[in-house]
Design a protein around this motif. Sequence first.
Motif, PDB file in Angstrom:
ATOM      1  N   VAL A  19     -19.641   6.708 -12.942  1.00  0.00           N
ATOM      2  CA  VAL A  19     -20.378   5.182 -11.320  1.00  0.00           C
ATOM      3  C   VAL A  19     -21.704   5.339 -11.690  1.00  0.00           C
ATOM      4  O   VAL A  19     -22.754   5.517 -12.857  1.00  0.00           O
ATOM      5  CB  VAL A  19     -21.196   7.310 -10.232  1.00  0.00           C
ATOM      6  CG1 VAL A  19     -22.225   6.580  -9.005  1.00  0.00           C
ATOM      7  CG2 VAL A  19     -20.792   8.181  -9.635  1.00  0.00           C
ATOM      8  N   LEU A  22     -26.562   3.110  -8.953  1.00  0.00           N
ATOM      9  CA  LEU A  22     -26.932   4.492  -8.653  1.00  0.00           C
ATOM     10  C   LEU A  22     -28.043   4.867  -8.735  1.00  0.00           C
ATOM     11  O   LEU A  22     -28.115   6.326  -8.990  1.00  0.00           O
ATOM     12  CB  LEU A  22     -26.132   5.056  -8.049  1.00  0.00           C
ATOM     13  CG  LEU A  22     -25.375   4.272  -6.878  1.00  0.00           C
ATOM     14  CD1 LEU A  22     -23.882   4.980  -6.289  1.00  0.00           C
ATOM     15  CD2 LEU A  22     -25.355   3.133  -5.125  1.00  0.00           C
ATOM     16  N   PRO A  58     -24.134   2.147   2.725  1.00  0.00           N
ATOM     17  CA  PRO A  58     -22.649   1.062   3.698  1.00  0.00           C
ATOM     18  C   PRO A  58     -21.489   1.719   3.371  1.00  0.00           C
ATOM     19  O   PRO A  58     -21.318   1.940   1.674  1.00  0.00           O
ATOM     20  CB  PRO A  58     -23.141   0.233   3.117  1.00  0.00           C
ATOM     21  CG  PRO A  58     -24.680  -0.412   2.649  1.00  0.00           C
ATOM     22  CD  PRO A  58     -25.099   0.941   2.090  1.00  0.00           C
ATOM     23  N   THR A  61     -19.572   2.780  -0.566  1.00  0.00           N
ATOM     24  CA  THR A  61     -21.135   2.722  -1.755  1.00  0.00           C
ATOM     25  C   THR A  61     -21.255   3.735  -2.771  1.00  0.00           C
ATOM     26  O   THR A  61     -21.608   3.759  -3.778  1.00  0.00           O
ATOM     27  CB  THR A  61     -22.268   2.462  -1.204  1.00  0.00           C
ATOM     28  OG1 THR A  61     -22.408   3.194  -0.221  1.00  0.00           O
ATOM     29  CG2 THR A  61     -22.230   0.736  -1.051  1.00  0.00           C
ATOM     30  N   LYS A  63     -20.210   7.822  -1.895  1.00  0.00           N
ATOM     31  CA  LYS A  63     -21.437   8.236  -1.466  1.00  0.00           C
ATOM     32  C   LYS A  63     -20.432   8.887  -1.871  1.00  0.00           C
ATOM     33  O   LYS A  63     -20.629  10.706  -2.786  1.00  0.00           O
ATOM     34  CB  LYS A  63     -21.690   8.492  -0.439  1.00  0.00           C
ATOM     35  CG  LYS A  63     -22.706   7.178   0.471  1.00  0.00           C
ATOM     36  CD  LYS A  63     -23.291   6.966   1.547  1.00  0.00           C
ATOM     37  CE  LYS A  63     -21.792   6.689   2.879  1.00  0.00           C
ATOM     38  NZ  LYS A  63     -21.081   5.406   2.459  1.00  0.00           N
ATOM     39  N   THR A  64     -19.504   9.441  -1.595  1.00  0.00           N
ATOM     40  CA  THR A  64     -18.171  10.898  -2.135  1.00  0.00           C
ATOM     41  C   THR A  64     -18.091  10.735  -3.710  1.00  0.00           C
ATOM     42  O   THR A  64     -18.240  11.805  -4.156  1.00  0.00           O
ATOM     43  CB  THR A  64     -16.744  10.252  -1.915  1.00  0.00           C
ATOM     44  OG1 THR A  64     -17.111   9.952   0.021  1.00  0.00           O
ATOM     45  CG2 THR A  64     -15.534  11.015  -1.584  1.00  0.00           C
ATOM     46  N   LEU A  65     -17.775   9.405  -4.230  1.00  0.00           N
ATOM     47  CA  LEU A  65     -18.083   9.587  -5.691  1.00  0.00           C
ATOM     48  C   LEU A  65     -19.567  10.348  -6.322  1.00  0.00           C
ATOM     49  O   LEU A  65     -19.384  11.030  -7.463  1.00  0.00           O
ATOM     50  CB  LEU A  65     -18.298   8.346  -6.220  1.00  0.00           C
ATOM     51  CG  LEU A  65     -18.035   8.046  -7.950  1.00  0.00           C
ATOM     52  CD1 LEU A  65     -16.336   8.461  -7.921  1.00  0.00           C
ATOM     53  CD2 LEU A  65     -17.927   5.741  -7.727  1.00  0.00           C
ATOM     54  N   ASP A 116     -18.126  14.249   4.568  1.00  0.00           N
ATOM     55  CA  ASP A 116     -17.760  12.830   4.606  1.00  0.00           C
ATOM     56  C   ASP A 116     -17.818  12.801   6.682  1.00  0.00           C
ATOM     57  O   ASP A 116     -18.109  13.455   7.070  1.00  0.00           O
ATOM     58  CB  ASP A 116     -16.843  12.512   4.068  1.00  0.00           C
ATOM     59  CG  ASP A 116     -17.178  10.499   4.155  1.00  0.00           C
ATOM     60  OD1 ASP A 116     -18.176  10.172   4.077  1.00  0.00           O
ATOM     61  OD2 ASP A 116     -15.622  10.365   3.496  1.00  0.00           O
ATOM     62  N   ILE A 198     -15.392  -0.405 -15.083  1.00  0.00           N
ATOM     63  CA  ILE A 198     -15.373   1.330 -15.266  1.00  0.00           C
ATOM     64  C   ILE A 198     -13.403   0.911 -14.265  1.00  0.00           C
ATOM     65  O   ILE A 198     -12.804   2.019 -14.984  1.00  0.00           O
ATOM     66  CB  ILE A 198     -16.011   1.771 -13.918  1.00  0.00           C
ATOM     67  CG1 ILE A 198     -16.898   2.459 -14.618  1.00  0.00           C
ATOM     68  CG2 ILE A 198     -15.289   3.172 -13.815  1.00  0.00           C
ATOM     69  CD1 ILE A 198     -17.754   2.774 -14.043  1.00  0.00           C
ATOM     70  N   HIS A 199     -13.641   0.531 -13.118  1.00  0.00           N
ATOM     71  CA  HIS A 199     -12.139   0.224 -12.934  1.00  0.00           C
ATOM     72  C   HIS A 199     -11.115  -0.759 -13.860  1.00  0.00           C
ATOM     73  O   HIS A 199      -9.839  -0.842 -13.373  1.00  0.00           O
ATOM     74  CB  HIS A 199     -12.203  -0.174 -11.289  1.00  0.00           C
ATOM     75  CG  HIS A 199     -12.747   0.702 -10.888  1.00  0.00           C
ATOM     76  ND1 HIS A 199     -12.320   2.596 -10.505  1.00  0.00           N
ATOM     77  CD2 HIS A 199     -14.031   1.195  -9.740  1.00  0.00           C
ATOM     78  CE1 HIS A 199     -13.434   2.661  -9.108  1.00  0.00           C
ATOM     79  NE2 HIS A 199     -14.551   1.999  -9.628  1.00  0.00           N
TER      80      HIS A 199
HETATM   81  P1  ATP Z   1     -17.595   5.554   2.218  1.00  0.00           P
HETATM   82  O1  ATP Z   1     -18.816   5.790   3.714  1.00  0.00           O
HETATM   83  O2  ATP Z   1     -16.076   4.712   3.315  1.00  0.00           O
HETATM   84  O3  ATP Z   1     -16.750   6.759   2.832  1.00  0.00           O
HETATM   85  P2  ATP Z   1     -18.570   5.982   0.001  1.00  0.00           P
HETATM   86  O4  ATP Z   1     -19.543   5.557  -0.002  1.00  0.00           O
HETATM   87  O5  ATP Z   1     -18.301   7.577   0.236  1.00  0.00           O
HETATM   88  O6  ATP Z   1     -18.115   5.526   1.099  1.00  0.00           O
HETATM   89  P3  ATP Z   1     -16.400   6.240  -2.309  1.00  0.00           P
HETATM   90  O7  ATP Z   1     -15.640   6.652  -1.157  1.00  0.00           O
HETATM   91  O8  ATP Z   1     -17.320   6.951  -2.573  1.00  0.00           O
HETATM   92  O9  ATP Z   1     -17.578   5.896  -1.097  1.00  0.00           O
HETATM   93  O10 ATP Z   1     -16.642   4.748  -2.942  1.00  0.00           O
HETATM   94  C1  ATP Z   1     -14.893   4.458  -2.805  1.00  0.00           C
HETATM   95  C2  ATP Z   1     -14.434   3.639  -4.245  1.00  0.00           C
HETATM   96  O11 ATP Z   1     -14.940   2.672  -4.745  1.00  0.00           O
HETATM   97  C3  ATP Z   1     -14.705   5.224  -5.165  1.00  0.00           C
HETATM   98  O12 ATP Z   1     -13.289   6.072  -4.904  1.00  0.00           O
HETATM   99  C4  ATP Z   1     -14.575   4.641  -6.507  1.00  0.00           C
HETATM  100  O13 ATP Z   1     -13.356   3.946  -7.432  1.00  0.00           O
HETATM  101  C5  ATP Z   1     -15.354   3.059  -6.120  1.00  0.00           C
HETATM  102  N1  ATP Z   1     -16.559   2.646  -6.379  1.00  0.00           N
HETATM  103  C6  ATP Z   1     -17.349   3.118  -5.128  1.00  0.00           C
HETATM  104  N2  ATP Z   1     -19.030   2.363  -5.381  1.00  0.00           N
HETATM  105  C7  ATP Z   1     -18.980   2.711  -7.188  1.00  0.00           C
HETATM  106  C8  ATP Z   1     -19.767   2.961  -7.789  1.00  0.00           C
HETATM  107  N3  ATP Z   1     -21.163   2.736  -8.193  1.00  0.00           N
HETATM  108  N4  ATP Z   1     -19.210   2.994  -8.945  1.00  0.00           N
HETATM  109  C9  ATP Z   1     -17.747   2.931  -9.019  1.00  0.00           C
HETATM  110  N5  ATP Z   1     -17.264   2.979  -8.432  1.00  0.00           N
HETATM  111  C10 ATP Z   1     -17.379   2.894  -6.938  1.00  0.00           C
END
Ligand code: ATP
Length: 269
Positions: A19, A22, A58, A61, A63-65, A116, A198-199
């Motif tokens: 991550v 954040l 949003p 960003t 959250k799931t991660l 979620d 990271i990616h």
């Molecule tokens: P949603 O509200 O649409 O469910 P979310 O906030 O849960 O979105 P994630 O599913 O966590 O977002 O993020 C989607 C993908 O974007 C992650 O699997 C990761 O690949 C990438 N990502 C988002 N934020 C980060 C971060 N801060 N660092 C690294 N990768 C990130």
Amino acid sequence: QSKAKLQDSEKVNTTFDDVAGLEGAKTELQEIIGFLKDPDKFDSLGGEIPKGVLMVGPPGTGKTLLARAVAGEAKVPYFTITGSDFMEMFVGVGAKRVRDMFEKAKDKAPAIIFIDEIDSIGRKRGAGLGGGHDEREQTLNQLLSELDGFEPNEGVVVMGATNRPDILDKALLRPGRFDRQITVHLPTQEHREQILEIHAEDKKLSDEVDLGEIARSTPGFSGADLHNLLNEAALIAARYKRDAVEQQDIDQARDKVMMGLKREGMRLT
Ligand code: ATP
């Protein structure tokens, strides 16, 4: 709907290293990780951990991660459901799913439950929005009663995510329920670069590709958008049968992702 089938817990290997940025959220979550690692010790010191943590921010960003990283850092089982999965269920099914999931999580405690799109179950009751209304209310009521039905230090922490905290039923936010909020923001330029790093790890990029430059040219992109951009670029490079992803592939991918964002009418309009 098979997607909504109750998943068993999952063992996740995600950590905070996955991550970028954040920092504020990570600091706040450290306490929860400390608790999940050793609930008894926490208890003996008299600390009371929140049962529910609401992550607000949003789409895309992280959250799931973050929720996965909390489970991964603490090395505890991770249970997850998505609010919108409940929308097409028959009356009573959603409530049962919620009950079963809490049952299993308590059984395997310490554990994380991640919900979620909690706004799709947790919208204000009686708002007269129609469509699966009874079902949703029953599911929400079940969730509220589950939250009330365990002790704070029982070892289950529920994390919810939403980008619409304003439409949540206030009952969800009461003390003893989701009484802790963590805000996540779109990444800054510096964090966009870290996300790209990271990616880029599992991609083959040509030496000329400058991640700092990509970060500069993608204001408003979320982590998910950046992830998407690198994937698209790799697909484009494959289409041209290149040995590595080139800057022009990135440029083309960025245009495509931007177009998508504009079409959604979000952020970059
Ligand atoms: P949603 O509200 O649409 O469910 P979310 O906030 O849960 O979105 P994630 O599913 O966590 O977002 O993020 C989607 C993908 O974007 C992650 O699997 C990761 O690949 C990438 N990502 C988002 N934020 C980060 C971060 N801060 N660092 C690294 N990768 C990130």
